[in-house]
Motif scaffolding. Structure first.
Motif, PDB file in Angstrom:
ATOM      1  N   THR A 121       0.842  -1.173  -0.079  1.00  0.00           N
ATOM      2  CA  THR A 121      -0.160  -0.026  -0.028  1.00  0.00           C
ATOM      3  C   THR A 121       0.965   1.176  -0.043  1.00  0.00           C
ATOM      4  O   THR A 121       1.970   1.158   0.671  1.00  0.00           O
ATOM      5  CB  THR A 121      -0.897   0.084   1.203  1.00  0.00           C
ATOM      6  N   SER A 186      -0.369   0.221   7.788  1.00  0.00           N
ATOM      7  CA  SER A 186      -1.314   0.078   6.459  1.00  0.00           C
ATOM      8  C   SER A 186      -2.889   0.218   6.620  1.00  0.00           C
ATOM      9  O   SER A 186      -3.152  -0.175   7.671  1.00  0.00           O
ATOM     10  CB  SER A 186      -1.213  -1.130   5.796  1.00  0.00           C
ATOM     11  N   LYS A 188      -5.153  -0.883   5.391  1.00  0.00           N
ATOM     12  CA  LYS A 188      -5.763  -2.257   5.158  1.00  0.00           C
ATOM     13  C   LYS A 188      -5.927  -3.006   6.518  1.00  0.00           C
ATOM     14  O   LYS A 188      -6.792  -3.950   6.545  1.00  0.00           O
ATOM     15  CB  LYS A 188      -5.101  -2.952   4.020  1.00  0.00           C
TER      16      LYS A 188
END
Length: 543
Positions: A121, A186, A188
């Motif tokens: 990312t 991140s 995510k």
């Protein structure tokens, strides 16, 4: 056994191909096209450089939501923040520069370009915004003003963003220096509303959290896409060895290469280790924090004379010499030297004085029972509950020694080591008389030691029972909306004297961090100015 890989299959394949002579094509044949190429690859193979250390609890919660002391060994391996604290100054990290505007109410960061998280990312303004908006919604960040006071995050361009606040505050930038909580992950791995766990350990740091085998170890592998200078070691393995004696044995027999930090080593451990033929050690020059007792003013110690008696009954010099061999010096104030705004002349300094301690106890009606050696009042013995975080190596011997000292003046101290969350919860609830509660690191002291007193520290129950505590609370609120150095110094003069006058805190020793290592593999270690946190790049390996 649980095993988790945190890199993509494609990256995994690339790493394996780089490590071995060639990848299999599925038929057991090398994927290299020629014999000469294969031989050339084999000729360049070298043994991976591996550093192995150990912790007392598993690194299975290595997230910037968990400030467990065990994480101090791993956080700088895989995480980085926008800024760092070095030698009393804030220096660039993932932010190359910054500036304040709008009368101190806007803080703009200019980010490094070309950085990626371990999962691929991109690191940019959107990622930073996502991280800190998530942190802002997390109640565990309520005492970090740079997060808690955040009004909005404005994306100026891909690598520039501005944090907007309702007021100026002298310590906004210092708050971003936390290496265990104010780091970038991140987006995510974030889950809305989940403030206990993250999906994975994914930062931007020099190592990737690659594998965990429950009950055994965690493996970090070098981040080959790291934006900065590559570290020396290809891998860092952190073994789970809960017993201190077993960790020392592992160091002696070569199973591990080093043990780091005062959380994992008592000074007895340290002195024992450096007597071994292949082991050397080093001690940080700077103090990390104060080992400090919070005194509960809402129970049997509700009278200031009782709290003062405890203070006069503790011989810090003997604790220093007996438990640390003089390496950790007696603390007569809350914070180590050179912490801004804390060089304050105190109204009173309480040093070891048994006559004063006994006189104060008798003045409050606690009479010695000669048959038991414990003071009594109205038929009740004088018993104090002393709690501490069991993961810190010195906490138990320190509690035992203080118990022995206070027994001399007729106080029965009952000690109890507790797991981190229980210790914290019981402390905030006031279920203690004395609790070991260390002060903050230099970059967050003194401000982030006082702010939690309003809601999330063991001081909460005490302040409700202290006369004029409303003025003390008002001062804590006042410095959070101020960036005038002269006014801030005046506020801390009052706060530190109020705290000391009322014996809310009882600093014991200034903590030092240390390292012991295999001298056949390691030439030395250069401590940072925040020695609590291990930095693998400061090791001087023997090549």
């Amino acid at each position: 056994m649980k095993k988790r890989k945190l890199i993509s299959l494609a990256l995994c394949g690339a790493l394996l191909c780089g490590t071995f002579a060639g990848c299999s094509n599925g038929n057991g044949e090398s994927s290299t096209n020629t014999t000469s190429a294969s031989k050339k690859s084999e000729a360049t193979i070298t043994e991976p450089k591996i550093l192995t250390t150990a912790v007392g609890a598993e690194l299975n919660t290595l997230y910037p939501l968990n400030m467990d002391v065990q994480n101090n060994i791993g956080t700088k391996l895989c995480y980085e923040g926008l800024v760092n604290y070095e030698d009393g100054k804030v220096v660039p990290g993932l932010a190359e520069s910054w500036e304040f505007s709008n009368e101190g109410k806007a803080l703009t960061f200019h980010l490094k370009e070309g950085v990626t998280f371990h999962d691929g990312t991109p690191f940019n303004g959107e990622a930073v915004k996502a991280d800190f908006e998530f942190a802002h919604s997390n109640p565990n960040f309520s005492n970090i003003s740079a997060v808690a006071n955040l009004e909005s995050v404005e994306i100026v361009d891909e690598y520039t963003l501005t944090f907007h606040y309702p007021n100026a505050y002298f310590a906004y930038l210092m708050d971003f220096c936390y290496p265990e909580t104010m780091v970038l992950v991140s987006p995510k791995v974030l889950e809305e509303g989940n403030y206990q766990l993250m999906k994975d350990v994914v930062g931007t740091g020099p190592y990737i959290y690659d594998e965990i085998v429950d009950g055994e170890y965690v493996r970090f592998i070098r981040n080959e896409n790291y934006w900065g200078e590559q570290p020396y070691y290809d891998e860092v393995i952190v073994k789970y060895i809960p017993e201190a004696s077993a960790r020392l044995q592992a160091l002696q027999n070569g199973e591990i290469d080093l043990i780091y930090g005062s959380a994992l080593l008592s000074w007895d451990d340290y002195d024992q280790a450096i007597t071994l033929s292949n082991i050397e050690g080093a001690v940080a020059k700077s103090d990390s924090k104060a080992r400090n007792l919070v005194v509960n003013a809402s129970g049997v110690l509700s009278n200031v004379n009782m709290r003062s008696a405890v203070a006069y009954g503790i011989d810090k010099k003997t604790l220093s010499n007996g438990l640390t061999y003089g390496k950790e010096t007696p603390a007569d104030h809350l914070f180590p030297d050179d912490v801004p705004y804390t060089d304050v002349e105190l109204n009173v300094v309480r040093t070891y004085n048994l006559d004063k301690a006994n006189a104060l106890l008798e003045q409050e009606g606690w009479i010695m029972n000669e048959s038991t050696g414990i003071r009594e009042k109205d038929g009740q013995p004088l018993i104090l509950k002393y709690t501490y975080h069991s993961a810190d190596a010195l906490n138990k011997p320190l509690a035992t020694a203080i118990k022995s000292q206070l027994a001399i003046i007729g106080i029965d101290v009952q000690t109890e080591g507790q797991e981190m969350m229980i210790w914290w919860q019981e402390g905030v609830a006031g279920n203690y008389d004395l609790i070991m509660w260390n002060t903050e690191q230099p970059y967050t002291a003194p401000h982030n030691y006082f702010i939690p007193m309003l809601s999330r520290s063991p001081h909460v129950p005490s302040l409700k029972n202290i006369e004029d505590s409303d003025e003390f609370i008002a001062l804590i609120n006042a410095f959070q909306v101020n960036d005038d150095p002269i006014q801030i110094q005046g506020i801390f003069n009052q706060l530190l004297n109020f705290d000391n006058d009322n014996v809310l805190d009882l600093p014991i020793l200034f903590a030092k961090d240390m390292i012991v290592y295999n001298s056949e593999k390691i030439d030395g270690y250069d401590f940072t100015s925040t020695p609590t946190f291990f930095d693998v790049r400061k090791i001087r390996p023997i090549e």
